[in-house]
Design a protein around this motif. Structure first.
Motif, short mmCIF file in Angstrom:
data_model
loop_
_atom_site.label_atom_id
_atom_site.label_comp_id
_atom_site.label_asym_id
_atom_site.label_seq_id
_atom_site.Cartn_x
_atom_site.Cartn_y
_atom_site.Cartn_z
N UNK A 256 44.66 85.44 44.70
CA UNK A 256 44.60 85.35 43.24
C UNK A 256 44.63 83.89 42.80
N UNK A 257 45.52 83.10 43.42
CA UNK A 257 45.60 81.68 43.07
C UNK A 257 44.26 80.99 43.30
N UNK A 258 43.67 81.19 44.46
CA UNK A 258 42.39 80.54 44.78
C UNK A 258 41.30 80.98 43.80
N UNK A 259 41.28 82.26 43.47
CA UNK A 259 40.25 82.77 42.56
C UNK A 259 40.37 82.14 41.19
N UNK A 260 41.58 82.04 40.66
CA UNK A 260 41.77 81.55 39.30
C UNK A 260 41.77 80.03 39.20
N UNK A 261 42.36 79.35 40.19
CA UNK A 261 42.52 77.91 40.09
C UNK A 261 41.35 77.12 40.70
N UNK A 262 40.66 77.70 41.69
CA UNK A 262 39.59 76.97 42.37
C UNK A 262 38.21 77.57 42.14
N UNK A 394 42.99 91.17 40.02
CA UNK A 394 42.13 90.13 39.44
C UNK A 394 40.95 89.79 40.33
N UNK A 395 41.21 89.57 41.62
CA UNK A 395 40.14 89.17 42.54
C UNK A 395 39.07 90.25 42.62
N UNK A 396 39.50 91.49 42.69
CA UNK A 396 38.54 92.60 42.76
C UNK A 396 37.66 92.64 41.51
N UNK A 399 35.26 89.62 41.28
CA UNK A 399 34.22 89.76 42.30
C UNK A 399 33.20 90.83 41.89
N UNK A 400 33.70 91.91 41.28
CA UNK A 400 32.81 92.98 40.82
C UNK A 400 31.79 92.44 39.82
N UNK A 401 32.28 91.66 38.85
CA UNK A 401 31.38 91.09 37.85
C UNK A 401 30.41 90.10 38.49
#
Length: 435
Positions: A256-262, A394-396, A399-401
Motif C-alpha cells: 500500500x505504501x509503495x502504491x500510494x507514495x511511489x 487500495x492496491x487491488x 490496479x483494477x483501474x
C-alpha cells in the motif's frame, strides 16, 4: 528518453536567442516545460529534485553554449540529458526518515525491504541507528543525544519507524511529513480492517506522560544529512505492532505504501487521491476518538468516516445511504457478518450521519465513551472496520483501474472507476429488499 528530446532542443534554441544561461523556472517557459516533464519521467524518477535540476540544467546549458554551435539536433539533446542525469545522480545519497509511533507497542525490531520498525530501550535503538547510518556507535549516541536534548525529549521512548530513501536531500525533506503521516494511517487501516480484534493494545502500555514526540528525524551516514523537523500531525499510533510479524500484514503495508507514495498510478492521480483522502479521514477520526473530548460523542468522528466513504465511492449526485449500503456489502468481506448485515449497518450509520448534519443531533444513546461493548459503539466500530477493510484493498482497486484503462482512450480513469462501482451497484441492489 526520446520523448524529452524535443523539449531539450527547444530549450537550447531559447538559450541561444537569449545569449546567456541564467534562466529561471518562472521567466523561461522552455525551462519550465522541461522541468515539468523531467519531474514525471520514469528515467529521472530516482534522481530528480526541481531546485537542484534547475541549477544543473543551467550548468549544462553553459557547457553546450560554450561550444559555439549554431544549430542543435537529437544527438545534442541525448548528450544533454545524459550529462544532466549523471550530475543529478552524484547528489543522491541513502537517507532514513525516522519517526515515532507514539503509544505503540512492539516486542522485537522488524525489518522488511526499506522499512525498519525499531523497538527496545535506548541502547537497542542506538544499535539499530548505528547500522542504519553506517557510523560508529559513538557517533550514533552523539546524534541521539542531540535529538533528545534539542528536539524531542521522548523521541526514543516509543517504537520508531525508519523508511529508507535513496534520493536528493531536498526531495527527502519534502516527502518526510507525507511519508510519516500516511505510514501511520496505513497501519491504522490494516489493523482495523484486517487484524482487529486480535492484537488488542495493552491498557498498561499507553504512552501516558511521554507525549513530546512529534518530530521527524532525517538520518544518514554524513553529518550534513542529519536534520529534524516538526511532524505537524498527531504521531499517536496506539497499536500492538506485533501483528506486523505476520508476513501477510507487513507485505500489505509495504504494498500500500509503495502504491500510494511511489507508484500512484500512471497519468491521472484522481483515484489515488480518493484513497489518500480515505486514509487521512480514518486517521483523523481515530485521533478524535482517542482524545474523547467532553460532550464530543461519536458524531464528528462518524462524519469523518462517512466523508471518507463518499470521497472514494460516490459521485456528488449519488444517493448516499442506499448506494453505500449496497457497495459496502459488495466490496467488503467480514468473517463474522453477512452481506445483509453489512448493508443494515451502513443504513443505520447514514441515519445517524443525516441526523447530525441536518439536525445537529449528537449520538449518545447506548454509547460508552470508553468504547466498551454497547450497541451504538459496536455499530460505529463495525463501520470503521468496513472503511478500513476497503482501504486495505487500495492496491487491488488502483490496479483494477490501471488494467482497464490500458489500450483505450474513450474513458478517463475516474470514469472507469465509477463504471466499476455502478456495475457493483446493479449486481447488488436487490439486497436493499432484504434489509
Amino acid at each position: 528518453m526520446r520523448d524529452l528530446e524535443g523539449f531539450v532542443i527547444a530549450l537550447l534554441y531559447h538559450t541561444k536567442r537569449k545569449g546567456h544561461c541564467d534562466l529561471s523556472y518562472i521567466e523561461d517557459k522552455p525551462l519550465k516545460n522541461l522541468l515539468e516533464k523531467l519531474a514525471v519521467h520514469p528515467h529521472f524518477n530516482d534522481v530528480f529534485e526541481v531546485e537542484i535540476a534547475e541549477n544543473l540544467i543551467c550548468s549544462c546549458l553553459y557547457t553546450v553554449m560554450s561550444q559555439g554551435k549554431i544549430s542543435f539536433n537529437n544527438s545534442d539533446a541525448i548528450q544533454f540529458l545524459n550529462d544532466l542525469y549523471e550530475s543529478l545522480k552524484v547528489n543522491v545519497n541513502e537517507y532514513w526518515i525516522i519517526f515515532p509511533l507514539k503509544g505503540a507497542s512492539l516486542t522485537q525490531t522488524i525489518r522488511y525491504k526499506d522499512f525498519v520498525f525499531i523497538t527496545g530501550d535506548s541502547d537497542e535503538k542506538i544499535n539499530v541507528l548505528t547500522r542504519l547510518g553506517k557510523t560508529t556507535r559513538n557517533k550514533a549516541v552523539e546524534r541521539a543525544t542531540h535529538t533528545r536534548i534539542s528536539r524531542s525529549e521522548h523521541f526514543f521512548l516509543h517504537p520508531l519507524l525508519a523508511i529508507r530513501i535513496n534520493h536528493q536531500n531536498n526531495y527527502v525533506r519534502n516527502v518526510a511529513k507525507r511519508f510519516s503521516f500516511y505510514s501511520n494511517s496505513i497501519l491504522q487501516a490494516i489493523y482495523w480492517g484486517k487484524v482487529h480484534p486480535k492484537y488488542e493494545p495493552s491498557l498498561i502500555h499507553n504512552g501516558f506522560g511521554i507525549d513530546n514526540a512529534n518530530h521527524l528525524l532525517i538520518y544518514g551516514k554524513k553529518d550534513s544529512q542529519i536534520s529534524h523537523m516538526p511532524a505537524d500531525f498527531d504521531t499517536t499510533c496506539k497499536l500492538d505492532l506485533d501483528f506486523l510479524n505476520e508476513p501477510t500484514y507487513i507485505k500489505l503495508f509495504s504494498a500500500i505504501f509503495d502504491e500510494l507514495m511511489y507508484k500512484g498510478g500512471s497519468g491521472e492521480r484522481i483515484i489515488v487521491n480518493k484513497f489518500l483522502n480515505g486514509f487521512k479521514f480514518l486517521k483523523n477520526a481515530i485521533d478524535l476518538e482517542r482524545k474523547r473530548q467532553l460532550y464530543q460523542g461519536l458524531s464528528i468522528p462518524l462524519l469523518l468516516l462517512t466523508t471518507a466513504s463518499e470521497s472514494i465511492l460516490l459521485k456528488r449526485e449519488d444517493q448516499k445511504r442506499s448506494r453505500l449500503s449496497v457497495l459496502y456489502s459488495r466490496l467488503v468481506k467480514m468473517d463474522n457478518l453477512l452481506n445483509t448485515e453489512i448493508a443494515e449497518i451502513l443504513h443505520k450509520i447514514y441515519g445517524w450521519r443525516s441526523e447530525f448534519v441536518h439536525g445537529g443531533t449528537e449520538i449518545h444513546k447506548d454509547f460508552n465513551e470508553d468504547f466498551s461493548d454497547g450497541v451504538t459503539t459496536n455499530t460505529y466500530i463495525n463501520y470503521k472496520k468496513f472503511l478500513a477493510n476497503l482501504l486495505s484493498k487500495t492496491v487491488y482497486f488502483i490496479s483494477l483501474v490501471e488494467r482497464r484503462s490500458q489500450g483505450q482512450t474513450m474513458y478517463s480513469k475516474e470514469e472507469i472507476w465509477y463504471k466499476y462501482l455502478n456495475n457493483q451497484w446493479k449486481k447488488g441492489k436487490s439486497i436493499l429488499k432484504k434489509t
